[in-house]
Design an enzyme around this catalytic site. Structure first.
Site, PDB file in Angstrom:
ATOM      1  N   ASP A  12       0.825  -1.211   0.000  1.00  0.00           N
ATOM      2  CA  ASP A  12       0.000   0.000   0.000  1.00  0.00           C
ATOM      3  C   ASP A  12       0.861   1.263   0.000  1.00  0.00           C
ATOM      4  O   ASP A  12       1.948   1.287   0.578  1.00  0.00           O
ATOM      5  CB  ASP A  12      -0.927  -0.023   1.231  1.00  0.00           C
ATOM      6  N   GLY A  15      -0.045   5.375  -4.533  1.00  0.00           N
ATOM      7  CA  GLY A  15      -0.690   6.610  -4.985  1.00  0.00           C
ATOM      8  C   GLY A  15      -0.139   7.812  -4.231  1.00  0.00           C
ATOM      9  O   GLY A  15       0.242   8.822  -4.836  1.00  0.00           O
ATOM     10  N   ARG A  25      -0.686   9.538  -9.341  1.00  0.00           N
ATOM     11  CA  ARG A  25      -0.797   8.287  -8.580  1.00  0.00           C
ATOM     12  C   ARG A  25      -0.227   7.140  -9.416  1.00  0.00           C
ATOM     13  O   ARG A  25       0.444   6.246  -8.888  1.00  0.00           O
ATOM     14  CB  ARG A  25      -2.265   8.009  -8.242  1.00  0.00           C
ATOM     15  N   HIS A  29       2.439   3.853  -8.942  1.00  0.00           N
ATOM     16  CA  HIS A  29       2.236   2.428  -9.231  1.00  0.00           C
ATOM     17  C   HIS A  29       3.408   1.865 -10.024  1.00  0.00           C
ATOM     18  O   HIS A  29       3.874   0.751  -9.774  1.00  0.00           O
ATOM     19  CB  HIS A  29       0.934   2.228 -10.018  1.00  0.00           C
ATOM     20  N   SER A  57      -7.787  -5.406  -5.110  1.00  0.00           N
ATOM     21  CA  SER A  57      -8.879  -5.958  -4.307  1.00  0.00           C
ATOM     22  C   SER A  57     -10.201  -5.857  -5.066  1.00  0.00           C
ATOM     23  O   SER A  57     -10.318  -5.089  -6.033  1.00  0.00           O
ATOM     24  CB  SER A  57      -8.987  -5.197  -2.982  1.00  0.00           C
ATOM     25  N   THR A  58     -11.184  -6.607  -4.605  1.00  0.00           N
ATOM     26  CA  THR A  58     -12.518  -6.514  -5.224  1.00  0.00           C
ATOM     27  C   THR A  58     -13.078  -5.091  -5.057  1.00  0.00           C
ATOM     28  O   THR A  58     -13.903  -4.653  -5.846  1.00  0.00           O
ATOM     29  CB  THR A  58     -13.504  -7.529  -4.581  1.00  0.00           C
ATOM     30  N   ARG A  63     -12.221   2.539  -8.006  1.00  0.00           N
ATOM     31  CA  ARG A  63     -11.292   3.632  -8.357  1.00  0.00           C
ATOM     32  C   ARG A  63     -11.584   4.181  -9.754  1.00  0.00           C
ATOM     33  O   ARG A  63     -12.278   3.544 -10.538  1.00  0.00           O
ATOM     34  CB  ARG A  63      -9.853   3.104  -8.287  1.00  0.00           C
ATOM     35  N   LEU A 122       9.890 -21.204  -5.323  1.00  0.00           N
ATOM     36  CA  LEU A 122       9.076 -20.191  -4.642  1.00  0.00           C
ATOM     37  C   LEU A 122       7.742 -20.090  -5.366  1.00  0.00           C
ATOM     38  O   LEU A 122       7.705 -20.064  -6.589  1.00  0.00           O
ATOM     39  CB  LEU A 122       9.783 -18.819  -4.707  1.00  0.00           C
ATOM     40  N   LEU A 179      -6.789  -4.478   7.466  1.00  0.00           N
ATOM     41  CA  LEU A 179      -6.574  -5.654   6.609  1.00  0.00           C
ATOM     42  C   LEU A 179      -7.196  -5.503   5.226  1.00  0.00           C
ATOM     43  O   LEU A 179      -6.849  -6.234   4.306  1.00  0.00           O
ATOM     44  CB  LEU A 179      -7.105  -6.914   7.290  1.00  0.00           C
TER      45      LEU A 179
HETATM   46  C1  IPE Z   1      -5.391  -2.618  -0.190  1.00  0.00           C
HETATM   47  O1  IPE Z   1      -5.071  -1.298  -0.358  1.00  0.00           O
HETATM   48  C2  IPE Z   1      -5.421  -3.310  -1.517  1.00  0.00           C
HETATM   49  C3  IPE Z   1      -4.135  -3.497  -2.154  1.00  0.00           C
HETATM   50  C4  IPE Z   1      -2.966  -3.209  -1.667  1.00  0.00           C
HETATM   51  C5  IPE Z   1      -4.204  -4.108  -3.457  1.00  0.00           C
HETATM   52  P1  IPE Z   1      -6.200  -0.169  -0.469  1.00  0.00           P
HETATM   53  O2  IPE Z   1      -5.489   1.108  -0.631  1.00  0.00           O
HETATM   54  O3  IPE Z   1      -7.163  -0.537  -1.530  1.00  0.00           O
HETATM   55  O4  IPE Z   1      -6.922  -0.272   0.934  1.00  0.00           O
HETATM   56  P2  IPE Z   1      -7.858   0.777   1.660  1.00  0.00           P
HETATM   57  O5  IPE Z   1      -8.961   1.109   0.705  1.00  0.00           O
HETATM   58  O6  IPE Z   1      -7.035   1.966   1.974  1.00  0.00           O
HETATM   59  O7  IPE Z   1      -8.326   0.087   2.884  1.00  0.00           O
HETATM   60  C1  IPE Z   2      -1.232   0.436  -3.979  1.00  0.00           C
HETATM   61  O1  IPE Z   2      -1.367   1.551  -3.214  1.00  0.00           O
HETATM   62  C2  IPE Z   2      -2.351  -0.532  -3.778  1.00  0.00           C
HETATM   63  C3  IPE Z   2      -3.132  -0.826  -4.986  1.00  0.00           C
HETATM   64  C4  IPE Z   2      -4.432  -0.872  -4.966  1.00  0.00           C
HETATM   65  C5  IPE Z   2      -2.429  -1.117  -6.230  1.00  0.00           C
HETATM   66  P1  IPE Z   2      -2.551   2.591  -3.341  1.00  0.00           P
HETATM   67  O2  IPE Z   2      -2.903   2.800  -4.771  1.00  0.00           O
HETATM   68  O3  IPE Z   2      -3.677   2.179  -2.476  1.00  0.00           O
HETATM   69  O4  IPE Z   2      -1.859   3.893  -2.777  1.00  0.00           O
HETATM   70  P2  IPE Z   2      -2.430   4.862  -1.682  1.00  0.00           P
HETATM   71  O5  IPE Z   2      -2.754   4.040  -0.490  1.00  0.00           O
HETATM   72  O6  IPE Z   2      -3.641   5.506  -2.272  1.00  0.00           O
HETATM   73  O7  IPE Z   2      -1.311   5.808  -1.445  1.00  0.00           O
HETATM   74 MG    MG Z   3      -4.066   2.471  -0.499  1.00  0.00          MG
END
Ligand code: IPE
Ligand code: IPE
Ligand code: MG
Length: 224
Positions: A12, A15, A25, A29, A57-58, A63, A122, A179
């Site tokens: 995480d 962005g 953002r 990535h 994630s689902t 987004r 792995l 989580l």
């Molecule tokens: C969790 O991150 C999903 C991934 C890392 C793929 P999010 O950025 O989507 O989680 P929330 O929305 O802040 O909880």
């Molecule tokens: C990557 O981080 C997780 C993915 C969903 C790819 P984010 O895109 O959630 O970045 P932040 O949390 O908005 O900074």
């Molecule tokens: Mg995030």
């Protein structure tokens, strides 16, 4: 010293990282992908057998379209370029989540899984269009269909992660302590490490620090 079989990571903060550099953002990535490569290499070095990476994630479908498209184009490019190399490194690639994307990506994912299916060094589980709640419901539906008993063993066996040991370690970067619908069942006894750094800033040293901390933890599993 606790052995480490399985590390799971919520990657995480991409962005925010991009924005913090005065860029998009999506720029974050792209940079985050470099961290993925570093962490895979370090996981091999540490002889860890399973690495599960939360990539989409689902809920991430909520987004903006441009970000979603960019994420999947990154994945497409990465896999088409790197799957041969991963195979040569004896890495098994496996998707957890509902593989329902465009035809081209579906084909590439299936091809990558098939190509690497015999590899044993792995296993990388890429969580894509993954949600833990829907995974558990899916498992229960499978059990019902097979007219089996609803018990812990059968639930575990019908998750995407059947035959994969539960994660020993969960790492979440990006300074958020939640989580986000990731492996809710499988993380029941995992050691959880919340890392302040944003994913693109996370490096081998940070990773090894966590692995070393983990090794010294007394894991009880309810016992004393
Ligand atoms: C969790 O991150 C999903 C991934 C890392 C793929 P999010 O950025 O989507 O989680 P929330 O929305 O802040 O909880
Ligand atoms: C990557 O981080 C997780 C993915 C969903 C790819 P984010 O895109 O959630 O970045 P932040 O949390 O908005 O900074
Ligand atoms: Mg995030």
């Amino acid at each position: 010293m606790n052995p480490i079989k399985h590390v799971a990571i919520i990657m995480d903060g991409n962005g925010r990282w991009g924005r913090s550099k005065g860029k998009s953002r999506n720029f974050g990535h792209k940079e985050g992908l470099k961290t993925v490569e570093k962490i895979i290499k370090e996981t091999l070095k540490n002889k860890i057998k399973y690495l599960t990476l939360y990539a989409f994630s689902t809920e991430n479908w909520k987004r903006p379209k441009n970000e979603i498209n960019y994420l999947f184009s990154l994945l497409n490019n990465f896999l088409s370029k790197k799957i041969k190399e991963l195979n040569e490194e004896k890495i098994k690639f496996y998707v957890i989540g509902k593989k329902k994307f465009n035809k081209k990506l579906n084909r590439l994912l299936n091809y990558s899984e098939k190509l690497t299916s015999k590899n044993k060094r792995l296993q990388i589980n890429l969580a894509l269009n993954y949600g833990s709640k829907s995974e558990i419901i899916r498992a229960i539906n499978f059990i019902k269909k097979k007219k089996l008993g609803i018990n812990e063993k059968n639930v575990s066996k019908n998750l995407y992660t059947s035959n994969i040991p539960d994660p020993d370690i969960l790492i979440r970067t990006g300074n958020r302590k939640r989580l986000s619908n990731f492996l809710l069942w499988q993380l029941a006894y995992s050691e959880i490490f919340f890392e302040k750094k944003l994913w693109p800033d996370f490096n081998e040293k940070d990773y090894n620090k966590i692995l070393n901390l983990f090794k010294k933890i007394k894991r009880n599993f309810g016992k004393i």
